[in-house]
Write an enzyme that holds these catalytic residues in place. Structure first.
Site, PDB file in Angstrom:
ATOM      1  CG  HIS A   1      -0.347   0.332   2.503  1.00 55.53           C
ATOM      2  ND1 HIS A   1       0.427  -0.568   3.219  1.00 55.53           N
ATOM      3  CD2 HIS A   1      -0.375   1.473   3.249  1.00 55.53           C
ATOM      4  CE1 HIS A   1       0.844  -0.004   4.329  1.00 55.53           C
ATOM      5  NE2 HIS A   1       0.381   1.236   4.388  1.00 55.53           N
ATOM      6  CG  ASP A   2       2.560   3.449   2.925  1.00 55.06           C
ATOM      7  OD1 ASP A   2       1.636   4.103   2.419  1.00 55.06           O
ATOM      8  OD2 ASP A   2       2.799   3.457   4.146  1.00 55.06           O
TER       9      ASP A   2
ATOM     10  CE  LYS B   1       3.661   7.237   3.627  1.00 48.54           C
ATOM     11  NZ  LYS B   1       3.474   6.826   5.026  1.00 48.54           N
TER      12      LYS B   1
ATOM     13  CG  HIS C   1       1.848   7.965  -0.272  1.00 49.69           C
ATOM     14  ND1 HIS C   1       1.204   8.862   0.539  1.00 49.69           N
ATOM     15  CD2 HIS C   1       1.462   6.739   0.164  1.00 49.69           C
ATOM     16  CE1 HIS C   1       0.462   8.220   1.420  1.00 49.69           C
ATOM     17  NE2 HIS C   1       0.601   6.921   1.216  1.00 49.69           N
TER      18      HIS C   1
ATOM     19  CG  HIS D   1      -3.570   3.339   1.761  1.00 49.79           C
ATOM     20  ND1 HIS D   1      -2.890   3.364   0.556  1.00 49.79           N
ATOM     21  CD2 HIS D   1      -2.808   4.062   2.628  1.00 49.79           C
ATOM     22  CE1 HIS D   1      -1.771   4.072   0.701  1.00 49.79           C
ATOM     23  NE2 HIS D   1      -1.705   4.507   1.951  1.00 49.79           N
ATOM     24  CG  HIS D   2      -4.024   7.842   2.652  1.00 50.28           C
ATOM     25  ND1 HIS D   2      -4.016   8.015   4.014  1.00 50.28           N
ATOM     26  CD2 HIS D   2      -2.771   7.398   2.327  1.00 50.28           C
ATOM     27  CE1 HIS D   2      -2.814   7.706   4.497  1.00 50.28           C
ATOM     28  NE2 HIS D   2      -2.050   7.319   3.500  1.00 50.28           N
TER      29      HIS D   2
ATOM     30  CG  ASP E   1      -2.122   3.267   6.534  1.00 47.33           C
ATOM     31  OD1 ASP E   1      -0.920   2.974   6.696  1.00 47.33           O
ATOM     32  OD2 ASP E   1      -2.495   4.404   6.182  1.00 47.33           O
TER      33      ASP E   1
END
Length: 408
Positions: free
Chosen positions: A272-273, A276, A301, A325-326, A354
């Site tokens: 998921h990240d 970044k 990101h 996810h955000h 998260d």
């Protein structure tokens, strides 16, 4: 019975290489250029098709041990750097633990070791050549980098050849240097490094390759490789992706999901990240509030995550579950400002996982919080309409178990 999935390993490796490009921010396609240079030299020397492909893929992954921008700058601004071996060791460790690419680990391990030193190590002759070819290709790209995307390279390449020749027998194997010099006397060798031609050539190579069948354990190995690179960016995110993945999988099981579905949720959590990698550790480690510019960099990101994963999991919902996810249930999340009906249960699960894990983890701008404080934060977000109350309810019902998964 194992669940198998066709994966284009060439595309998967190219996607990870593209993600690693984000570490340098402005030094895009370094891994791809190193890969094509190494492959061209191997071809000139008459290496087998298998070895040429291994060099291509090792070239794209050679910097998988680099997650931090300051380290990337040291590696790309000097021909030799005393701290270079650290990322070689990390990268080899990451690859060795990932079955689909474990055969490349030793090549990565020594790709900043001088030829003269390699001759003194108890290594197989073919390994010496392969790993030194990566070093050679890597340093060639460092020397050509100031002249990329410009006709100036046509005036400078003879100087680069002379510089490399002067290092034959010390840094680089003379046989490899001469094969490179023969190739590099032709202008087309350098012009092929321009982005549009480089990407096109890599696509053509990939189009001729058959997808490979990987089981879920091997797919998880690949996802874990990506996540380890991301989580190593700063001590404050150590194991974050892996713990989000474990929490998300457990929440999925609490909703009655099983088998391959749970494996895919875990893989989305691991990945998921990945976007970044583009964010400077100066921003991630900042103890105070972010400026508007820094916040914009951070906010992109999840979109980078989505686009990177589309290349690897085009026929799967993993890019959506990871990239959203955000997002929130009131439509004020990022980067898509999705509405509730657009958010799968899996997106909602990973969003909660998260936030919960991040709250439990120490961050530069705040200490770790207790399980009760983390639950209070999640419930506040539910009251604001942002998080799914059912997902938070499942987590709250087994709060201690989830706290252990988050903190270990």
């Amino acid at each position: 019975m194992k669940t198998l999935q066709h994966v284009n390993m060439h595309e998967a490796i190219a996607a990870l290489s593209g993600a690693l490009d984000l570490v340098g921010v402005d030094e895009v396609r370094h891994g791809k250029r190193v890969a094509m240079i190494a492959r061209a030299v191997a071809d000139r020397l008459g290496w087998s098709a298998t070895d040429r492909m291994a060099m291509l893929h090792a070239g794209m992954l050679h910097d998988c041990g680099v997650s931090r921008i300051h380290e990337h700058r040291q590696l790309t601004e000097t021909l030799e750097w005393d701290g270079a071996e650290d990322h070689c060791i990390r990268g080899a460790e990451y690859l060795a633990a990932c079955r689909p690419v474990a055969h490349l680990a030793d090549d990565i391990r020594y790709h900043h070791t001088r030829w003269r030193t390699l001759l003194e190590l108890p290594l197989a002759p073919d390994l010496r050549l392969r790993t030194n070819l990566l070093f050679l290709a890597d340093r060639i790209d460092v020397l050509q980098a100031p002249f990329l995307n410009s006709e100036h390279i046509l005036n400078e390449f003879s100087n680069i050849i002379a510089r490399i020749r002067g290092l034959a027998g010390l840094l680089f194997c003379p046989e490899l240097v001469e094969a490179f010099a023969e190739l590099a006397e032709v202008e087309a060798f350098w012009l092929a490094m321009e982005p549009e031609y480089l990407d096109e050539d890599l696509r053509v190579i990939g189009a001729g390759l058959e997808p490979v069948l990987l089981d879920m354990a091997e797919l998880k190995d690949l996802a874990t490789l990506f996540s380890r690179v991301v989580d190593a960016k700063t001590p404050f995110t150590d194991e974050h992706s892996q713990r989000v993945a474990l929490i998300a999988r457990e929440l999925g099981a609490d909703f009655g999901l099983s088998g391959c579905h749970l494996e895919q949720i875990e893989i989305a959590g691991l990945l998921h990240d990945i976007g970044k990698l583009r964010v400077s550790e100066d921003i991630i480690n900042k103890p105070g509030g972010l400026t508007p510019s820094e916040r914009a960099t951070m906010h992109r990101h999840s979109y980078d995550t989505f686009r990177i994963l589309l290349r690897v999991f085009a026929d799967s919902k993993i890019p959506i579950w990871a990239g959203y996810h955000h997002e929130t249930l009131v439509g004020d999340g990022y980067p898509f400002r999705s509405q509730p009906k657009e958010l799968d249960l899996e997106c909602r699960i990973i969003a909660v996982a998260d936030i919960f894990q991040a709250l439990i983890q120490v961050r530069p701008y705040r200490p770790s919080v207790t399980a009760e404080e983390a639950l209070a934060d999640l419930r506040r977000r539910v009251a604001e309409g942002k998080l799914d109350p059912d997902v938070v309810g499942k987590l709250a019902a087994r709060a201690e178990a989830y706290y252990q998964l988050a903190s270990a």
